[in-house]
Scaffold this motif. Structure first.
Motif, PDB file in Angstrom:
ATOM      1  N   PRO A  72      22.970  75.834 -52.160  1.00 30.78           N
ATOM      2  CA  PRO A  72      23.613  74.552 -51.842  1.00 30.78           C
ATOM      3  C   PRO A  72      24.950  74.437 -52.584  1.00 30.78           C
ATOM      4  O   PRO A  72      25.147  75.056 -53.632  1.00 30.78           O
ATOM      5  N   PHE A  73      25.843  73.636 -52.018  1.00 29.13           N
ATOM      6  CA  PHE A  73      27.141  73.403 -52.651  1.00 29.13           C
ATOM      7  C   PHE A  73      26.930  72.622 -53.936  1.00 29.13           C
ATOM      8  O   PHE A  73      26.104  71.719 -53.949  1.00 29.13           O
ATOM      9  N   PRO A  74      27.560  72.930 -54.998  1.00 29.34           N
ATOM     10  CA  PRO A  74      28.604  73.906 -55.291  1.00 29.34           C
ATOM     11  C   PRO A  74      28.090  75.152 -56.003  1.00 29.34           C
ATOM     12  O   PRO A  74      28.840  75.833 -56.696  1.00 29.34           O
ATOM     13  N   CYS A  75      26.810  75.466 -55.856  1.00 34.06           N
ATOM     14  CA  CYS A  75      26.203  76.553 -56.635  1.00 34.06           C
ATOM     15  C   CYS A  75      26.803  77.929 -56.340  1.00 34.06           C
ATOM     16  O   CYS A  75      27.009  78.725 -57.251  1.00 34.06           O
ATOM     17  N   GLY A  76      27.092  78.229 -55.074  1.00 33.46           N
ATOM     18  CA  GLY A  76      27.740  79.498 -54.740  1.00 33.46           C
ATOM     19  C   GLY A  76      29.129  79.574 -55.340  1.00 33.46           C
ATOM     20  O   GLY A  76      29.585  80.630 -55.803  1.00 33.46           O
ATOM     21  N   LEU A  77      29.806  78.439 -55.352  1.00 31.78           N
ATOM     22  CA  LEU A  77      31.145  78.343 -55.938  1.00 31.78           C
ATOM     23  C   LEU A  77      31.072  78.629 -57.447  1.00 31.78           C
ATOM     24  O   LEU A  77      31.881  79.391 -57.990  1.00 31.78           O
ATOM     25  N   ILE A  78      30.094  78.078 -58.108  1.00 34.01           N
ATOM     26  CA  ILE A  78      29.906  78.297 -59.546  1.00 34.01           C
ATOM     27  C   ILE A  78      29.556  79.755 -59.809  1.00 34.01           C
ATOM     28  O   ILE A  78      30.132  80.395 -60.699  1.00 34.01           O
ATOM     29  N   ILE A 110      35.829  78.287 -49.091  1.00 35.56           N
ATOM     30  CA  ILE A 110      36.153  78.607 -47.698  1.00 35.56           C
ATOM     31  C   ILE A 110      34.875  78.883 -46.915  1.00 35.56           C
ATOM     32  O   ILE A 110      34.707  78.414 -45.787  1.00 35.56           O
ATOM     33  N   VAL A 111      33.965  79.641 -47.512  1.00 36.29           N
ATOM     34  CA  VAL A 111      32.697  79.931 -46.830  1.00 36.29           C
ATOM     35  C   VAL A 111      31.920  78.640 -46.597  1.00 36.29           C
ATOM     36  O   VAL A 111      31.380  78.421 -45.512  1.00 36.29           O
ATOM     37  N   TYR A 112      31.874  77.763 -47.595  1.00 33.84           N
ATOM     38  CA  TYR A 112      31.179  76.483 -47.432  1.00 33.84           C
ATOM     39  C   TYR A 112      31.801  75.640 -46.319  1.00 33.84           C
ATOM     40  O   TYR A 112      31.091  74.991 -45.552  1.00 33.84           O
ATOM     41  N   ILE A 113      33.124  75.643 -46.220  1.00 33.65           N
ATOM     42  CA  ILE A 113      33.810  74.797 -45.240  1.00 33.65           C
ATOM     43  C   ILE A 113      33.763  75.384 -43.832  1.00 33.65           C
ATOM     44  O   ILE A 113      33.492  74.670 -42.867  1.00 33.65           O
ATOM     45  N   VAL A 114      34.009  76.691 -43.711  1.00 33.13           N
ATOM     46  CA  VAL A 114      34.188  77.313 -42.396  1.00 33.13           C
ATOM     47  C   VAL A 114      32.883  77.794 -41.784  1.00 33.13           C
ATOM     48  O   VAL A 114      32.638  77.596 -40.593  1.00 33.13           O
ATOM     49  N   ALA A 115      32.046  78.437 -42.585  1.00 34.79           N
ATOM     50  CA  ALA A 115      30.840  79.070 -42.036  1.00 34.79           C
ATOM     51  C   ALA A 115      29.804  78.025 -41.653  1.00 34.79           C
ATOM     52  O   ALA A 115      29.641  77.013 -42.317  1.00 34.79           O
ATOM     53  N   LYS A 116      29.111  78.316 -40.572  1.00 32.14           N
ATOM     54  CA  LYS A 116      27.997  77.467 -40.165  1.00 32.14           C
ATOM     55  C   LYS A 116      26.792  77.924 -40.968  1.00 32.14           C
ATOM     56  O   LYS A 116      26.307  79.036 -40.792  1.00 32.14           O
ATOM     57  N   ARG A 117      26.339  77.092 -41.883  1.00 28.59           N
ATOM     58  CA  ARG A 117      25.329  77.506 -42.843  1.00 28.59           C
ATOM     59  C   ARG A 117      23.902  77.294 -42.355  1.00 28.59           C
ATOM     60  O   ARG A 117      22.957  77.645 -43.026  1.00 28.59           O
ATOM     61  N   ASP A 118      23.716  76.694 -41.188  1.00 25.15           N
ATOM     62  CA  ASP A 118      22.360  76.571 -40.670  1.00 25.15           C
ATOM     63  C   ASP A 118      22.106  77.761 -39.751  1.00 25.15           C
ATOM     64  O   ASP A 118      23.001  78.277 -39.125  1.00 25.15           O
ATOM     65  N   GLY A 119      20.881  78.192 -39.705  1.00 24.87           N
ATOM     66  CA  GLY A 119      20.564  79.349 -38.880  1.00 24.87           C
ATOM     67  C   GLY A 119      20.811  80.645 -39.633  1.00 24.87           C
ATOM     68  O   GLY A 119      20.535  80.765 -40.803  1.00 24.87           O
ATOM     69  N   LYS A 120      21.375  81.612 -38.944  1.00 23.22           N
ATOM     70  CA  LYS A 120      21.555  82.952 -39.498  1.00 23.22           C
ATOM     71  C   LYS A 120      22.736  83.022 -40.458  1.00 23.22           C
ATOM     72  O   LYS A 120      23.674  82.246 -40.377  1.00 23.22           O
ATOM     73  N   ILE A 121      22.677  84.012 -41.329  1.00 21.55           N
ATOM     74  CA  ILE A 121      23.758  84.231 -42.283  1.00 21.55           C
ATOM     75  C   ILE A 121      24.980  84.793 -41.560  1.00 21.55           C
ATOM     76  O   ILE A 121      26.100  84.342 -41.781  1.00 21.55           O
ATOM     77  N   ILE A 122      24.741  85.774 -40.719  1.00 25.10           N
ATOM     78  CA  ILE A 122      25.856  86.401 -39.999  1.00 25.10           C
ATOM     79  C   ILE A 122      26.003  85.739 -38.646  1.00 25.10           C
ATOM     80  O   ILE A 122      25.112  85.788 -37.797  1.00 25.10           O
ATOM     81  N   ASN A 123      27.147  85.090 -38.468  1.00 22.53           N
ATOM     82  CA  ASN A 123      27.519  84.481 -37.198  1.00 22.53           C
ATOM     83  C   ASN A 123      29.046  84.517 -37.120  1.00 22.53           C
ATOM     84  O   ASN A 123      29.709  84.955 -38.057  1.00 22.53           O
ATOM     85  N   VAL A 124      29.593  84.079 -36.031  1.00 22.95           N
ATOM     86  CA  VAL A 124      31.040  84.147 -35.835  1.00 22.95           C
ATOM     87  C   VAL A 124      31.773  83.397 -36.942  1.00 22.95           C
ATOM     88  O   VAL A 124      32.774  83.876 -37.490  1.00 22.95           O
ATOM     89  N   ARG A 125      31.266  82.238 -37.302  1.00 22.44           N
ATOM     90  CA  ARG A 125      31.951  81.420 -38.317  1.00 22.44           C
ATOM     91  C   ARG A 125      31.879  82.043 -39.710  1.00 22.44           C
ATOM     92  O   ARG A 125      32.824  81.948 -40.489  1.00 22.44           O
ATOM     93  N   SER A 126      30.763  82.682 -40.047  1.00 22.79           N
ATOM     94  CA  SER A 126      30.678  83.314 -41.371  1.00 22.79           C
ATOM     95  C   SER A 126      31.601  84.520 -41.462  1.00 22.79           C
ATOM     96  O   SER A 126      32.209  84.765 -42.500  1.00 22.79           O
ATOM     97  N   VAL A 127      31.735  85.262 -40.372  1.00 23.55           N
ATOM     98  CA  VAL A 127      32.666  86.400 -40.361  1.00 23.55           C
ATOM     99  C   VAL A 127      34.106  85.897 -40.471  1.00 23.55           C
ATOM    100  O   VAL A 127      34.919  86.454 -41.219  1.00 23.55           O
ATOM    101  N   LEU A 128      34.427  84.829 -39.750  1.00 20.69           N
ATOM    102  CA  LEU A 128      35.762  84.229 -39.851  1.00 20.69           C
ATOM    103  C   LEU A 128      36.022  83.743 -41.282  1.00 20.69           C
ATOM    104  O   LEU A 128      37.114  83.950 -41.834  1.00 20.69           O
ATOM    105  N   ALA A 129      35.027  83.133 -41.902  1.00 20.49           N
ATOM    106  CA  ALA A 129      35.174  82.648 -43.286  1.00 20.49           C
ATOM    107  C   ALA A 129      35.457  83.800 -44.247  1.00 20.49           C
ATOM    108  O   ALA A 129      36.295  83.680 -45.142  1.00 20.49           O
ATOM    109  N   VAL A 130      34.781  84.930 -44.044  1.00 22.57           N
ATOM    110  CA  VAL A 130      34.979  86.089 -44.903  1.00 22.57           C
ATOM    111  C   VAL A 130      36.386  86.667 -44.715  1.00 22.57           C
ATOM    112  O   VAL A 130      37.033  87.072 -45.681  1.00 22.57           O
ATOM    113  N   ILE A 131      36.873  86.666 -43.491  1.00 19.84           N
ATOM    114  CA  ILE A 131      38.238  87.148 -43.225  1.00 19.84           C
ATOM    115  C   ILE A 131      39.252  86.234 -43.919  1.00 19.84           C
ATOM    116  O   ILE A 131      40.180  86.710 -44.591  1.00 19.84           O
TER     117      ILE A 131
END
Length: 191
Positions: A72-78, A110-131
């Motif tokens: 959960p936010f902000p734990c990944g950020l920390i 960026i990952v928290y804002i852009v990626a769709k965090r429900d469902g699967k880890i790898i999706n179009v939005r998570s790949v876009l967030a990583v880019i």
């Protein structure tokens, strides 16, 4: 209502509250433990690096992305900021501690804002967030090199190493994310 019934309801109510408090404290403890675990993993995977120019190439960012998708936010950020910053400190690059703390925290954000965090880890939005996060890493460390060492033109030499690191971390994240998705681990460690 008799006295014993009323007392029984009060006791039941108190027990239910205790059970709910225990569940909340267990959840908080799990979140703290996983945040610390991810910070340590980010630190270690960043310390396992190949020196290049002013910095080094590593795959620690892949765990920053993964922690941001799971915690959960902000734990990944920390976890990302502290883990990345500590790796610079322990690897003999203390001047990079604060810039890394900031850049890696922005990567996670960026990952928290852009990626769709429900469902699967790898999706179009998570790949876009990583880019996007990779682009922030490249630009961020370029600017840090310019500030620390001067010369906009001369610091362009730092960009290829940072691109390799960003791409490598993105690929590792995708591989790990697909493995987590296949094993349905996100559902098992839900917070």
């Amino acid at each position: 209502m008799q006295w014993s019934e009323k007392t029984a309801k009060i006791k039941l109510s108190k027990q239910k509250g205790v059970i709910e408090m225990k569940k909340n404290s267990d959840l908080k403890l799990r979140i703290i433990v996983f945040t610390g675990l991810f910070a340590a993993l980010v630190c270690v995977l960043t310390m396992l690096h190949i020196p290049v120019g002013n910095g080094y190439i590593h795959v620690g960012d892949s765990l920053i992305y993964l922690s941001s998708m799971l915690l959960p936010f902000p734990c990944g950020l920390i976890a990302g900021g502290i883990g990345g910053g500590l790796s610079d400190l322990f690897s003999g690059y203390p001047v990079y501690f604060l810039p890394t703390l900031i850049i890696k925290s922005i990567n996670s954000l960026i990952v928290y804002i852009v990626a769709k965090r429900d469902g699967k880890i790898i999706n179009v939005r998570s790949v876009l967030a990583v880019i996007l996060s990779g682009a922030v890493t490249v630009l961020g460390y370029y600017l840090v090199a310019v500030i620390l060492y001067g010369g906009f033109g001369s610091q362009l030499a730092t960009i290829p190493g940072n691109i390799i690191q960003a791409v490598g971390s993105a690929l590792i994240f995708i591989i790990l994310g697909l493995a987590f998705d296949t094993a349905k681990l996100k559902e098992k460690i839900k917070f």
